[in-house]
Design an enzyme around this catalytic site. Structure first.
Site, mmCIF file in Angstrom:
data_model
loop_
_atom_site.group_PDB
_atom_site.id
_atom_site.type_symbol
_atom_site.label_atom_id
_atom_site.label_comp_id
_atom_site.label_asym_id
_atom_site.label_seq_id
_atom_site.Cartn_x
_atom_site.Cartn_y
_atom_site.Cartn_z
ATOM 1 N N LEU A 159 -27.216 25.869 8.791
ATOM 2 C CA LEU A 159 -26.309 26.716 8.194
ATOM 3 C C LEU A 159 -24.894 26.899 7.711
ATOM 4 C CD1 LEU A 159 -26.649 28.269 12.226
ATOM 5 C CD2 LEU A 159 -28.430 29.201 10.229
ATOM 6 N N ASP A 278 -6.961 23.856 13.001
ATOM 7 C CA ASP A 278 -7.545 24.651 11.935
ATOM 8 C C ASP A 278 -8.355 25.495 11.794
ATOM 9 O OD1 ASP A 278 -8.867 23.386 9.814
ATOM 10 O OD2 ASP A 278 -10.582 22.785 11.200
#
Length: 335
Positions: A159, A278
């Site tokens: 994915l 992040d």
């Protein structure tokens, strides 16, 4: 709402009484004159006499009558305007109350959906056992089960790809689909990120944060199992083959709001506060209905749990706060 209805009834009664009071005190069309009996002949003569006028109206009385009519018209107009304003206010308050209830119901339904996924996942497989890690119950899944579910981690099931490994689509029993992140933890940084993400996500439960289902280990490789996000990441939607064509303006605004809600939960409602460090489009995942959820907490820290003077600068350049990049300052503005 009840107070507004009471005010509405009081105003209506007051205006209704005012109208009938003004109508009741309105003078009769002509003055009442009590005179002695006048013969029919004298009356007829007076009627044809040019110097005598019977039943003539008073100009002052005519002016007062027009004034009363104007006053009544103004009262009726003002009452109608007040009724319209009150009706609009009631509709606005009802809309606010209904929208607030619906938002709470949607949030609760999302939480219940995550709970159903987790409970069904934990209850269907004998290879799952519960272990305690820093006081939290986390699902440990046998490696062989994940290997079978991903077809030995075949490339067709990939994915996405991160700094320490790939994310695979896995199909477990009863057609239960999940996402499995495979991490090569031969290095110390990878192992630290794995433990950090598992520890944090095991204590975070929010509709806009990806749901942790379990973890596994095999030699130097670690695995994290999440709920499957069918529309993958925001980065793929924006910069993939579709180039954002599937995202309408309303969907983009919803994704932004979902992301903000997730960050608000991490910063304001987690104790201690969690700082992601992040946040970028590839770490914002989208489910089948394009609901956004934050993911990848490997670099996240808990506010106050680390020495800020020795805090290692981490994150992706271009996505971190300038204060953090230049001075190493950590605060609630840092995402």
């Amino acid at each position: 709402m009840k107070l507004l209805l009471i005010l509405f009834v009081v105003l209506f009664v007051f205006l209704h009484q005012s109208f009938w009071i003004h109508a009741s005190i309105e003078p009769l069309p002509g003055p009442l004159v009590f005179s002695p009996l006048i013969s029919p002949v004298s009356t007829s003569m007076a009627a044809f006499s040019p110097g005598i006028q019977m039943g003539s109206e008073d100009p002052h009385h005519h002016h007062m009558d027009a004034h009363h009519k104007l006053l009544i018209a103004l009262i009726i107009a003002c009452s109608a305007l007040c009724l319209i304003i009150l009706a609009l206010l009631c509709l606005w308050l009802y809309h606010l109350k209904y929208s607030f209830k619906s938002s709470n119901k949607n949030a609760k339904s999302k939480d219940s959906e995550n709970g159903v996924v987790l409970s069904s996942f934990l209850g269907k497989f004998t290879s799952v056992r519960m272990v305690s890690k820093k006081g939290s119950a986390i699902s440990f899944i046998e490696y062989k089960l994940l290997e079978k579910a991903t077809d030995s981690f075949h490339e067709s099931n990939i994915l996405g790809e991160g700094g320490f490994g790939c994310v695979y689509k896995a199909k477990l029993d009863d057609n239960l689909h999940v996402a499995v992140k495979k991490l090569d933890c031969a290095t110390q940084d990878a192992g630290r990120e794995f433990e950090n993400e598992v520890d944090l996500l095991s204590n975070i439960h929010h509709p806009n944060v990806v749901c942790l289902l379990g973890y596994s280990a095999h030699d130097d490789t670690r695995f994290i199992v999440y709920e499957l996000m069918e529309n993958r990441s925001l980065d793929i939607q924006l910069h993939g083959p579709s180039h954002g064509s599937a995202l309408t303006w309303h969907m983009r605004m919803k994704i932004a709001l979902d992301t903000a809600r997730g960050l608000e939960y991490l910063h304001e409602h987690c104790n201690p506060a969690v700082i992601h460090r992040d946040l970028k489009s590839s770490n914002i995942l989208l489910d089948s209905k394009f609901n956004a959820k934050l993911s990848d907490f490997g670099l996240a820290i808990t506010d106050g749990s680390q020495n800020k003077n020795n805090l290692k600068l981490s994150g992706t350049l271009g996505y971190v706060a300038p204060e953090y990049l230049l001075d190493g300052m950590v605060g609630k503005f840092l995402i």
